[in-house]
Write a protein that holds these residues in place. Structure first.
Motif, short mmCIF file in Angstrom:
data_model
loop_
_atom_site.label_atom_id
_atom_site.label_comp_id
_atom_site.label_asym_id
_atom_site.label_seq_id
_atom_site.Cartn_x
_atom_site.Cartn_y
_atom_site.Cartn_z
N ASP A 222 0.84 -1.21 0.00
CA ASP A 222 0.00 0.00 0.00
C ASP A 222 0.87 1.26 0.00
O ASP A 222 0.61 2.20 -0.76
N GLN A 223 1.89 1.26 0.85
CA GLN A 223 2.76 2.44 0.94
C GLN A 223 3.63 2.57 -0.31
O GLN A 223 4.00 3.68 -0.70
N SER A 224 3.95 1.45 -0.92
CA SER A 224 4.77 1.49 -2.14
C SER A 224 4.05 2.22 -3.26
O SER A 224 4.66 2.93 -4.06
N MET A 225 2.73 2.03 -3.33
CA MET A 225 1.95 2.71 -4.38
C MET A 225 2.00 4.23 -4.21
O MET A 225 1.64 4.97 -5.12
N ARG A 226 2.42 4.69 -3.03
CA ARG A 226 2.49 6.14 -2.76
C ARG A 226 3.89 6.69 -3.00
O ARG A 226 4.09 7.89 -2.84
N CYS A 227 4.87 5.84 -3.27
CA CYS A 227 6.22 6.38 -3.51
C CYS A 227 6.82 5.77 -4.77
O CYS A 227 8.01 5.48 -4.83
N ILE A 228 5.97 5.58 -5.78
CA ILE A 228 6.44 5.06 -7.07
C ILE A 228 6.50 6.21 -8.06
O ILE A 228 5.61 7.08 -8.08
N ASN A 229 7.53 6.23 -8.87
CA ASN A 229 7.74 7.31 -9.85
C ASN A 229 6.78 7.16 -11.04
O ASN A 229 6.25 6.08 -11.30
N TRP A 230 6.61 8.21 -11.77
CA TRP A 230 5.93 8.18 -13.07
C TRP A 230 6.62 7.13 -13.94
O TRP A 230 7.84 7.04 -13.95
N ASN A 231 5.86 6.31 -14.65
CA ASN A 231 6.40 5.20 -15.45
C ASN A 231 7.02 4.10 -14.59
O ASN A 231 7.79 3.27 -15.09
N GLY A 232 6.73 4.11 -13.29
CA GLY A 232 7.31 3.11 -12.40
C GLY A 232 6.73 1.72 -12.64
O GLY A 232 5.65 1.56 -13.22
N ARG A 233 7.49 0.71 -12.18
CA ARG A 233 7.03 -0.69 -12.27
C ARG A 233 7.06 -1.29 -10.87
O ARG A 233 8.13 -1.35 -10.26
N LEU A 234 5.89 -1.71 -10.39
CA LEU A 234 5.82 -2.34 -9.07
C LEU A 234 5.70 -3.86 -9.26
O LEU A 234 4.71 -4.34 -9.80
N LEU A 235 6.73 -4.57 -8.86
CA LEU A 235 6.80 -6.02 -9.08
C LEU A 235 6.18 -6.75 -7.90
O LEU A 235 6.68 -6.67 -6.77
N VAL A 236 5.10 -7.46 -8.15
CA VAL A 236 4.43 -8.24 -7.10
C VAL A 236 5.13 -9.60 -7.03
O VAL A 236 4.96 -10.45 -7.91
N ILE A 237 5.93 -9.78 -5.98
CA ILE A 237 6.73 -11.01 -5.85
C ILE A 237 6.06 -11.97 -4.87
O ILE A 237 6.05 -13.18 -5.07
N GLY A 238 5.54 -11.46 -3.76
CA GLY A 238 4.93 -12.35 -2.78
C GLY A 238 4.31 -11.58 -1.64
O GLY A 238 4.26 -10.34 -1.65
#
Ligand SMILES: NC(=O)c1ccc[n+]([C@@H]2O[C@H](COP(=O)([O-])OP(=O)(O)OC[C@H]3O[C@@H](n4cnc5c(N)ncnc54)[C@H](OP(=O)(O)O)[C@@H]3O)[C@@H](O)[C@H]2O)c1
Length: 326
Positions: A222-238
């Protein structure tokens, strides 16, 4: 053969030593004499009955190992009896012998000891696939790795650094900071003490991380979605935190980011040549000393339960290995 057996779901302490028949390889399989086994978070879930795979009782945990090929199933011509290999098997490695499919079995570089190879396949395979195939990380990008001292985490820190990223790692205790720095993180945040979301923004002049590698899930996602850059990639690992992450589509829209699923095991089945090529590169890196697996603890086969408990207690750093043979 001797095997650590799970006869009911529960805590890792339910595992007991037993005797079962040696397995016989089917078509496309090899029988491996197991020397060392890498312990992974899915072992904890398997024994607890919380993993997607639920083998019938009794079964042995252990989803990856290193050892020697002792028998070939029908149609196997890529490997020979006597080959030193690493493999991942789904379960069953905490035994004297295990069966592995040939496309999930990799011949070891000559100098690679079983003690190291036993814990290599899954976490390096995952970190490589996530960062390179999925996120296509670029030199100079900011990589945020959660659970950075864990198995998949520390390998991502190491590979991210090797690829020229600026690496920020998060950990749950100060005792893990040093190892994450040693493996190449520029900054390490204890997310149980500090707000990583604000710190990541501060460290990136307000932009946020370009690639976020998340094996923890829950609040960390949840907090990661608030500190991701424009064009960012959030990798769901586990979801080591125990809570499956939920994606808020409005944030994906507003951030112009991508949330990417990573499931290395399925990739290894569906894209066999690509996965083989990834391992060829990983083995080159090992031989050139560019990556250096960190093993923090060794246990004998009969102490498999304690080895899995070390992951449960969040005290493990890098990999934990169960030695089946010397
Ligand atoms: N997608 C894939 O292809 C793939 C492949 C392999 C593994 N995985 C997944 O990746 C995750 C990590 O696996 P791993 O083998 O690397 O495990 P690991 O070595 O135990 O590392 C997990 C890390 O998660 C952190 N963590 C946060 N909350 C936790 C909790 N409640 N209990 C335990 N750990 C917690 C711990 O770091 P701190 O204590 O520092 O917070 C720990 O170092 C698992 O969910 C696993 O299923 C996915």
């Amino acid at each position: 053969m001797r095997a650590m057996l799970c006869e009911e779901f529960g805590e890792p302490s339910v595992l007991t030593m037993g005797e079962v028949d040696e397995p016989v390889p089917g078509p496309g399989q090899v029988k491996v004499e197991v020397h060392s086994v890498g312990v992974n978070f899915p072992d904890l879930l398997l024994v607890a009955g919380k993993y997607q795979a639920k083998p019938s009782f009794p079964f042995s945990p252990g989803i990856e190992c290193a050892g020697i090929v002792v028998e070939l199933g029908e149609g196997v011509d890529e490997l020979a009896v006597g080959d030193r290999v690493m493999c991942d098997t789904g379960y069953g490695c905490c035994s004297e012998y295990v069966l592995a499919y040939v496309h999930r079995t990799y011949k070891l570089p000559d100098a690679m000891p079983f003690d190291v190879a036993g814990g290599f396949t899954i976490t390096y395979g995952t970190a490589y696939h996530a960062l390179i195939d999925r996120a296509q990380i670029q030199p100079g990008e900011v990589l945020l790795v959660h659970g950075a001292a864990g198995g998949v985490g520390l390998n991502a820190v190491e590979i991210g650094r090797l690829l020229g990223a600026m690496v920020i790692g998060t950990v749950g205790s100060d005792a893990k900071i040093e190892i994450v720095k040693k493996y190449g993180a520029d900054h390490v945040i204890n997310y149980n003490k500090e707000n990583f979301r604000d710190l990541v923004k501060n460290l990136t002049d307000g932009r946020g991380a370009d690639v976020i590698y998340d094996p923890v899930g829950g609040d960390v996602f949840d907090q990661s979605m608030r500190c991701i850059n424009w064009n960012g990639r959030l990798l769901v690992i586990g979801f080591a935190s125990g809570r499956i992450s939920e994606v808020k589509a409005n944030l994906v829209l507003l951030k112009g980011c991508q949330v990417m699923g990573v499931i290395w095991g399925a990739f290894a089945n569906m894209e066999i040549p690509k996965n083989r090529a990834n391992f060829a590169t990983l083995f080159d890196w090992v031989e050139q000393g560019k990556i250096n697996p960190h093993i923090s603890a060794y246990y004998p086969l009969e102490a498999t339960g304690e080895a899995i408990e070390l992951l449960q207690s969040r005290e493990a750093k890098g990999k934990v290995i169960v030695r089946v043979r010397d």
